[in-house]
Scaffold this motif. Structure first.
Motif, PDB file in Angstrom:
ATOM      1  N   LEU A  91      -0.537   7.443  -7.010  1.00  0.00           N
ATOM      2  CA  LEU A  91      -1.894   7.075  -6.599  1.00  0.00           C
ATOM      3  C   LEU A  91      -2.249   7.690  -5.256  1.00  0.00           C
ATOM      4  O   LEU A  91      -1.396   7.838  -4.378  1.00  0.00           O
ATOM      5  CB  LEU A  91      -2.028   5.551  -6.509  1.00  0.00           C
ATOM      6  N   SER A  92      -3.515   8.008  -5.088  1.00  0.00           N
ATOM      7  CA  SER A  92      -3.976   8.572  -3.826  1.00  0.00           C
ATOM      8  C   SER A  92      -4.171   7.458  -2.799  1.00  0.00           C
ATOM      9  O   SER A  92      -4.377   6.289  -3.141  1.00  0.00           O
ATOM     10  CB  SER A  92      -5.312   9.306  -4.021  1.00  0.00           C
ATOM     11  N   GLU A  93      -4.136   7.837  -1.519  1.00  0.00           N
ATOM     12  CA  GLU A  93      -4.343   6.878  -0.440  1.00  0.00           C
ATOM     13  C   GLU A  93      -5.736   6.252  -0.536  1.00  0.00           C
ATOM     14  O   GLU A  93      -5.912   5.057  -0.297  1.00  0.00           O
ATOM     15  CB  GLU A  93      -4.172   7.577   0.913  1.00  0.00           C
ATOM     16  N   GLU A  94      -6.725   7.049  -0.916  1.00  0.00           N
ATOM     17  CA  GLU A  94      -8.098   6.560  -1.010  1.00  0.00           C
ATOM     18  C   GLU A  94      -8.240   5.483  -2.090  1.00  0.00           C
ATOM     19  O   GLU A  94      -8.880   4.445  -1.872  1.00  0.00           O
ATOM     20  CB  GLU A  94      -9.063   7.715  -1.323  1.00  0.00           C
ATOM     21  N   LEU A  95      -7.616   5.721  -3.257  1.00  0.00           N
ATOM     22  CA  LEU A  95      -7.714   4.758  -4.348  1.00  0.00           C
ATOM     23  C   LEU A  95      -6.989   3.464  -3.987  1.00  0.00           C
ATOM     24  O   LEU A  95      -7.473   2.362  -4.291  1.00  0.00           O
ATOM     25  CB  LEU A  95      -7.130   5.349  -5.633  1.00  0.00           C
ATOM     26  N   ILE A  96      -5.853   3.579  -3.323  1.00  0.00           N
ATOM     27  CA  ILE A  96      -5.089   2.395  -2.908  1.00  0.00           C
ATOM     28  C   ILE A  96      -5.912   1.534  -1.960  1.00  0.00           C
ATOM     29  O   ILE A  96      -5.999   0.316  -2.104  1.00  0.00           O
ATOM     30  CB  ILE A  96      -3.759   2.820  -2.254  1.00  0.00           C
ATOM     31  N   LYS A  97      -6.554   2.171  -0.982  1.00  0.00           N
ATOM     32  CA  LYS A  97      -7.390   1.435  -0.031  1.00  0.00           C
ATOM     33  C   LYS A  97      -8.560   0.767  -0.743  1.00  0.00           C
ATOM     34  O   LYS A  97      -8.914  -0.373  -0.446  1.00  0.00           O
ATOM     35  CB  LYS A  97      -7.910   2.388   1.053  1.00  0.00           C
ATOM     36  N   GLU A  98      -9.146   1.480  -1.688  1.00  0.00           N
ATOM     37  CA  GLU A  98     -10.276   0.940  -2.437  1.00  0.00           C
ATOM     38  C   GLU A  98      -9.857  -0.276  -3.249  1.00  0.00           C
ATOM     39  O   GLU A  98     -10.569  -1.294  -3.300  1.00  0.00           O
ATOM     40  CB  GLU A  98     -10.830   2.033  -3.360  1.00  0.00           C
ATOM     41  N   ASN A  99      -8.670  -0.191  -3.891  1.00  0.00           N
ATOM     42  CA  ASN A  99      -8.184  -1.299  -4.704  1.00  0.00           C
ATOM     43  C   ASN A  99      -7.904  -2.546  -3.871  1.00  0.00           C
ATOM     44  O   ASN A  99      -8.173  -3.674  -4.304  1.00  0.00           O
ATOM     45  CB  ASN A  99      -6.910  -0.890  -5.456  1.00  0.00           C
ATOM     46  N   ALA A 100      -7.352  -2.358  -2.664  1.00  0.00           N
ATOM     47  CA  ALA A 100      -6.925  -3.495  -1.837  1.00  0.00           C
ATOM     48  C   ALA A 100      -8.054  -4.098  -1.011  1.00  0.00           C
ATOM     49  O   ALA A 100      -7.874  -5.146  -0.386  1.00  0.00           O
ATOM     50  CB  ALA A 100      -5.790  -3.056  -0.906  1.00  0.00           C
ATOM     51  N   GLU A 101      -9.203  -3.471  -1.041  1.00  0.00           N
ATOM     52  CA  GLU A 101     -10.290  -3.841  -0.130  1.00  0.00           C
ATOM     53  C   GLU A 101     -10.691  -5.320  -0.229  1.00  0.00           C
ATOM     54  O   GLU A 101     -10.901  -5.995   0.772  1.00  0.00           O
ATOM     55  CB  GLU A 101     -11.517  -2.953  -0.392  1.00  0.00           C
ATOM     56  N   ASP A 148       0.817  -1.214   0.000  1.00  0.00           N
ATOM     57  CA  ASP A 148       0.000   0.000   0.000  1.00  0.00           C
ATOM     58  C   ASP A 148       0.851   1.265   0.000  1.00  0.00           C
ATOM     59  O   ASP A 148       0.384   2.326  -0.415  1.00  0.00           O
ATOM     60  CB  ASP A 148      -0.973   0.002   1.192  1.00  0.00           C
ATOM     61  N   TYR A 149       2.109   1.152   0.440  1.00  0.00           N
ATOM     62  CA  TYR A 149       2.984   2.332   0.419  1.00  0.00           C
ATOM     63  C   TYR A 149       3.777   2.400  -0.888  1.00  0.00           C
ATOM     64  O   TYR A 149       3.896   3.469  -1.486  1.00  0.00           O
ATOM     65  CB  TYR A 149       3.924   2.325   1.621  1.00  0.00           C
ATOM     66  N   THR A 150       4.288   1.253  -1.343  1.00  0.00           N
ATOM     67  CA  THR A 150       5.009   1.254  -2.622  1.00  0.00           C
ATOM     68  C   THR A 150       4.081   1.615  -3.779  1.00  0.00           C
ATOM     69  O   THR A 150       4.517   2.186  -4.789  1.00  0.00           O
ATOM     70  CB  THR A 150       5.650  -0.129  -2.886  1.00  0.00           C
ATOM     71  N   ALA A 151       2.793   1.305  -3.634  1.00  0.00           N
ATOM     72  CA  ALA A 151       1.830   1.621  -4.700  1.00  0.00           C
ATOM     73  C   ALA A 151       1.711   3.121  -4.929  1.00  0.00           C
ATOM     74  O   ALA A 151       1.313   3.562  -6.009  1.00  0.00           O
ATOM     75  CB  ALA A 151       0.466   1.035  -4.374  1.00  0.00           C
ATOM     76  N   ARG A 152       2.044   3.915  -3.922  1.00  0.00           N
ATOM     77  CA  ARG A 152       1.958   5.375  -4.090  1.00  0.00           C
ATOM     78  C   ARG A 152       2.929   5.858  -5.155  1.00  0.00           C
ATOM     79  O   ARG A 152       2.648   6.807  -5.883  1.00  0.00           O
ATOM     80  CB  ARG A 152       2.265   6.063  -2.756  1.00  0.00           C
ATOM     81  N   VAL A 153       4.085   5.183  -5.205  1.00  0.00           N
ATOM     82  CA  VAL A 153       5.086   5.525  -6.227  1.00  0.00           C
ATOM     83  C   VAL A 153       4.804   4.728  -7.490  1.00  0.00           C
ATOM     84  O   VAL A 153       4.802   5.257  -8.591  1.00  0.00           O
ATOM     85  CB  VAL A 153       6.515   5.228  -5.711  1.00  0.00           C
ATOM     86  N   GLY A 154       4.553   3.428  -7.318  1.00  0.00           N
ATOM     87  CA  GLY A 154       4.285   2.558  -8.460  1.00  0.00           C
ATOM     88  C   GLY A 154       5.569   2.049  -9.089  1.00  0.00           C
ATOM     89  O   GLY A 154       6.507   2.812  -9.333  1.00  0.00           O
ATOM     90  N   ASP A 155       5.612   0.739  -9.313  1.00  0.00           N
ATOM     91  CA  ASP A 155       6.770   0.144  -9.976  1.00  0.00           C
ATOM     92  C   ASP A 155       6.915   0.775 -11.354  1.00  0.00           C
ATOM     93  O   ASP A 155       5.926   0.895 -12.089  1.00  0.00           O
ATOM     94  CB  ASP A 155       6.552  -1.364 -10.095  1.00  0.00           C
ATOM     95  N   PRO A 156       8.130   1.209 -11.723  1.00  0.00           N
ATOM     96  CA  PRO A 156       8.324   1.858 -13.024  1.00  0.00           C
ATOM     97  C   PRO A 156       7.733   1.066 -14.180  1.00  0.00           C
ATOM     98  O   PRO A 156       7.883  -0.151 -14.268  1.00  0.00           O
ATOM     99  CB  PRO A 156       9.848   1.952 -13.138  1.00  0.00           C
ATOM    100  N   HIS A 157       7.046   1.768 -15.055  1.00  0.00           N
ATOM    101  CA  HIS A 157       6.403   1.169 -16.225  1.00  0.00           C
ATOM    102  C   HIS A 157       7.391   1.176 -17.386  1.00  0.00           C
ATOM    103  O   HIS A 157       8.324   1.967 -17.433  1.00  0.00           O
ATOM    104  CB  HIS A 157       5.147   1.976 -16.577  1.00  0.00           C
TER     105      HIS A 157
END
Length: 317
Positions: free
Chosen positions: A102-112, A85-94
């Motif tokens: 990514l926002s904290e809200e979207l990350i929580k929603e995705n992992a729910e 949930d923290y690494t997702a804020r940066v995101g693995d390089p594409h």
């Protein structure tokens, strides 16, 4: 003392160990033989796979790693399902461009719904429950001086060895500085959890080996890495949470079956090997029959059925 009484017995079942070392495996670091020796020693290891919640669905590509974790769970080892949930804020390089933060809200929603999706394959309760962790717990607490120390463990030249960065440079595409911190963040997960083994796709080899390096530096220990072969999505592209183009673990059985049936004939055998529990000897026999001119449709139907069975169970399949 009370805790050790409930420690699960470590099994050294050679068939399970060989399945873990061979099925869907592209590479093992430092060497397969060393990991085999460790798994047959009777010592308990701590293993994990991390999943960044950049999308709401886990897919059958992730199931390959989760099923590998299940084998370790059955053998009695400590297993961790890590939500990045923290690494997702940066995101693995594409490969092509810098990911949007990514926002904290979207990350929580995705992992729910992830725990429920993964629970189809591994057990989060019982005698040897898989631990469900979030890397926000330690990465969010790193002070600036600790981040600087972490960054001092590698060089720009080492970072630029990553093939996707090489491709970006050749195509004159920008590389954002936070993309350099991502492999260090993922690598630090191994240090924070003091793991012995990390599992992930071949697209994660650079990051997983970074964790291996950091474990040597910070913990003075060897960390094993198991890199899984990647499976294409039915649209012939790599399955992606972000694109949502995979066979998702949350799909209804008929949806999962339909998506699997849309694989090309050339991916039937690979699908069997990577996405099902059909014995390899049987898969080789089917491969020979297809090569000898048998209609591949019957085998594709069986593959689709076995994919659903491996996730949803025989009754649903």
């Amino acid at each position: 003392l009370c805790y050790t009484n409930f420690m699960p017995k470590i099994l050294t079942d050679k068939n399970l160990v060989e399945t873990f070392l061979e099925r869907g495996v592209d590479a093992i670091y430092p060497k397969k033989e060393l990991l085999r020796k460790k798994l047959l020693s009777g010592d308990r290891i701590r293993a994990y796979q991390g999943f960044d919640p950049t999308g709401p669905y886990l897919h059958v590509g992730h199931a390959m790693g989760i099923r590998a974790l299940r084998i370790l769970q059955e053998l009695g080892h400590e297993v961790i399902f890590l939500v990045g949930d923290y690494t997702a804020r940066v995101g693995d390089p594409h490969q092509d461009k810098t990911r949007e933060l990514l926002s904290e809200e979207l990350i929580k929603e995705n992992a729910e719904g992830w725990k429920k999706q993964a629970a189809q394959l591994i057990n989060f309760s019982g005698k040897n429950p898989v631990k469900f962790k979030f890397n926000y717990q330690w990465l969010s607490k790193l002070r600036l001086e600790e981040v600087i120390d972490l960054m001092s463990k590698t060089t720009v030249q080492q970072m630029l060895e990553r093939d996707l960065f090489q491709n970006r440079l050749k195509e004159n595409r920008p590389i954002a500085l936070q993309e350099f911190i991502y492999p260090l963040m993922q690598g630090y997960d191994s240090v924070a959890m003091d793991v012995d083994l990390e599992i992930g796709g071949t697209d994660q080899i650079f990051n997983m080996l970074m964790g291996r390096t950091l474990c040597k530096i910070y913990l003075n220990k060897e960390k094993f890495v198991r890199a899984n072969t990647l499976m294409e999505a039915p649209d012939s592209l790599t399955m992606s949470k972000t694109k949502g183009n995979g066979i998702n673990l949350s799909d209804e059985p008929h949806e999962m079956y339909g998506k699997a049936m849309s694989y090309g004939d050339d991916l039937i055998i690979k699908g069997f090997k990577l996405l099902t529990d059909v014995p390899l000897q049987e898969i080789e026999e089917m491969s020979k029959l297809i090569e000898d001119g048998e209609n591949p449709m019957q085998f594709k139907k069986l593959m689709a059925y076995e994919i659903v069975k491996s996730i949803k169970g025989e009754k649903e399949a």
